[in-house]
Enzyme design. Structure first.
Site, short mmCIF file in Angstrom:
data_model
loop_
_atom_site.label_atom_id
_atom_site.label_comp_id
_atom_site.label_asym_id
_atom_site.label_seq_id
_atom_site.Cartn_x
_atom_site.Cartn_y
_atom_site.Cartn_z
N VAL A 78 0.85 -1.19 0.00
CA VAL A 78 0.00 0.00 0.00
C VAL A 78 0.89 1.24 0.00
CG1 VAL A 78 -1.72 1.33 1.30
CG2 VAL A 78 -1.87 -1.17 1.24
N ALA A 123 4.48 4.15 2.86
CA ALA A 123 4.02 2.90 2.25
C ALA A 123 4.24 1.76 3.23
CB ALA A 123 4.77 2.64 0.94
N LYS A 124 3.65 0.64 2.97
CA LYS A 124 3.88 -0.55 3.81
C LYS A 124 3.46 -1.77 3.01
CE LYS A 124 5.13 -1.35 8.16
NZ LYS A 124 5.87 -0.44 9.06
N GLY A 125 4.05 -2.91 3.36
CA GLY A 125 3.68 -4.16 2.71
C GLY A 125 3.56 -5.27 3.71
#
Ligand code: GLU
Length: 434
Positions: A78, A123-125
């Site tokens: 995201v 962001a992050k995953g």
């Protein structure tokens, strides 16, 4: 051009892919944004930008298991906001990862990166997988397939992943290699938190814990608390909690309690932190450490202590245990460990909360140094890195403290005020395309 919000009929408050009755961590983040909106002045017209992620990617991650069958895992990346620069934030491997969680973590990265003024968005995953159930080969295949799937949106100038819960330098090395193979050129700057021999930075591994310690000392000084002799309780004894515990112990504090997924240990006279770090390195948990009592997990929160450091997962301090916390100060090493209800209870009880979005920003700050070093192919000494890290953390914390005093708001809301103003000012300057 109108300076008010668009009519509700035209713009939806929530992305349609979220269940309004089960917003999870994203719902908590939205409440935090609502608290800050009255302080945004004219920039408030852009606030809906923060209430939806810019880009949300859900990928299927199929791999061959060692037993010859095929397993599918759900992966996410995201990009919450890129107004101030490329997306930046870690990747976590955990069986409970959800889209709502990754969205909130991405948004908190936007806030954190703006709070310490590094030129990144957020962001992050994550992958919904329990890495403890995988062999090393399976872990590598999951990592590589995930990286290839999100390869369409990441890149050294687009979005730069890093370690988070259950991911480490080795995982970053595989991600860097996979991306580089697909690109046909070694791209060290595509991830941070890499091994030092592969374009990683000195000091990155300890950076988050060092940042936690730095802001802890800054806050302690302001409230007249002596670190020497202060009792510290730490939840999570990994890369963040373990390093923070070590630095506090070296500064003369007594680390009296530690908790992780294996259990809770306590020693009133103070745990031997170097020995405990050694134990965790060998056994993967604080459980079974010889020179300590074992406590029931629920008792951890009521441990007599001065400083409490949640450094594990989100949603740990809730309205159920916030009333029992003895500490004068909570330093959020984890992302999102305190619910808004618990935040209010702690505030009313006079417990100072140093929020995640400033307290654990040391990791991404040194990630930024790593990325700069990769781009310039010129590497700094560990002393230089630590000195620059400490300066950024101290300056950012001083600004947050000032805004909190000026507006009589919590340190969390103060951090959000500074960060949201920076993000939305950039948004305003850039304008809308087309
Ligand atoms: N996962 C860490 C965090 O939550 C570090 C992110 C990074 O270095 O990009 O801040």
């Amino acid at each position: 051009m109108s300076h008010t919000h668009a009519p509700q009929a035209l713009t939806q408050a929530l992305p349609s892919y979220l269940d309004p009755n089960h917003l999870g961590p994203w719902g908590i983040y939205l409440q935090q944004v609502d608290r800050v909106t009255p302080y945004l002045g004219k920039l408030a017209r852009w606030v809906d930008t923060l209430k939806r992620p810019k880009r949300t990617l859900i990928v299927d991650v199929p791999i061959h298991l060692d037993n010859g069958t095929v397993a599918h895992f759900e992966g996410y990346r995201v990009q919450h906001n890129t107004s101030r620069g490329p997306g930046k934030g870690g990747v976590r491997f955990h069986q409970d990862v959800t889209l709502s969680e990754v969205m909130a973590l991405a948004a908190w990265m936007s806030i954190k990166n703006a709070a310490v003024n590094v030129p990144y968005g957020g962001a992050k995953g994550g992958i919904r997988v329990d890495p403890r159930q995988l062999s090393l080969g399976e872990l590598e295949r999951v990592t590589r397939r995930y990286t290839s799937e999100i390869g369409i949106i990441i890149g050294p100038t687009k979005d730069i992943p890093a370690p988070d819960v259950n991911t480490n330098e080795q995982v970053m090395a595989w991600m860097m290699d996979t991306y580089s193979m697909n690109e046909g050129a070694t791209a060290t700057g595509v991830v941070t938190g890499k091994p030092v021999d592969l374009g990683g930075s000195l000091g990155r591994r300890e950076a988050t814990g060092r940042g936690v310690f730095t802001v802890g000392c800054e806050a302690a000084r302001r409230i007249g608390m002596d670190i020497k002799g202060a009792r510290v309780a730490v939840q999570g004894f990994g890369n963040v909690g373990g390093v923070a515990a070590k630095l506090f112990a070296e500064a003369g504090a007594r680390v009296v309690a530690a908790q992780d997924h294996g259990g809770t240990i306590y020693r009133a006279a103070g745990l031997d932190v170097p020995a405990l770090l050694d134990h965790v390195a060998r056994h993967g948990t604080v459980k079974g450490f010889a020179d300590a009592e074992t406590l029931p997990d629920a008792d951890f929160w009521a441990t007599p202590c001065d400083i409490l450091i949640p450094a594990a997962l989100e949603g740990q301090i809730t309205e159920k245990n916030a009333g029992r916390i003895q500490a004068r100060m909570v330093i959020e090493g984890a992302n999102g460990p305190t619910t808004p209800q618990a935040d209010d209870i702690l505030h009313d009880r006079g417990v100072l909360v140093l929020p995640d979005v400033i307290a654990n920003a040391g990791g991404v700050t040194v990630s930024y140094f790593e990325w700069v070093q990769d781009f310039s192919s010129f590497f700094w000494t560990e002393d230089e890195i630590n000195a620059r890290l400490v300066k950024i953390m101290k300056d950012a914390f001083a600004a947050v403290w000032q805004v909190s005093e000026d507006n009589k708001v919590s340190l969390r809301t103060a951090t959000f005020i500074i960060a949201c103003q920076r993000i939305l000012h950039a948004r305003d300057l850039r304008g809308l395309y087309p």
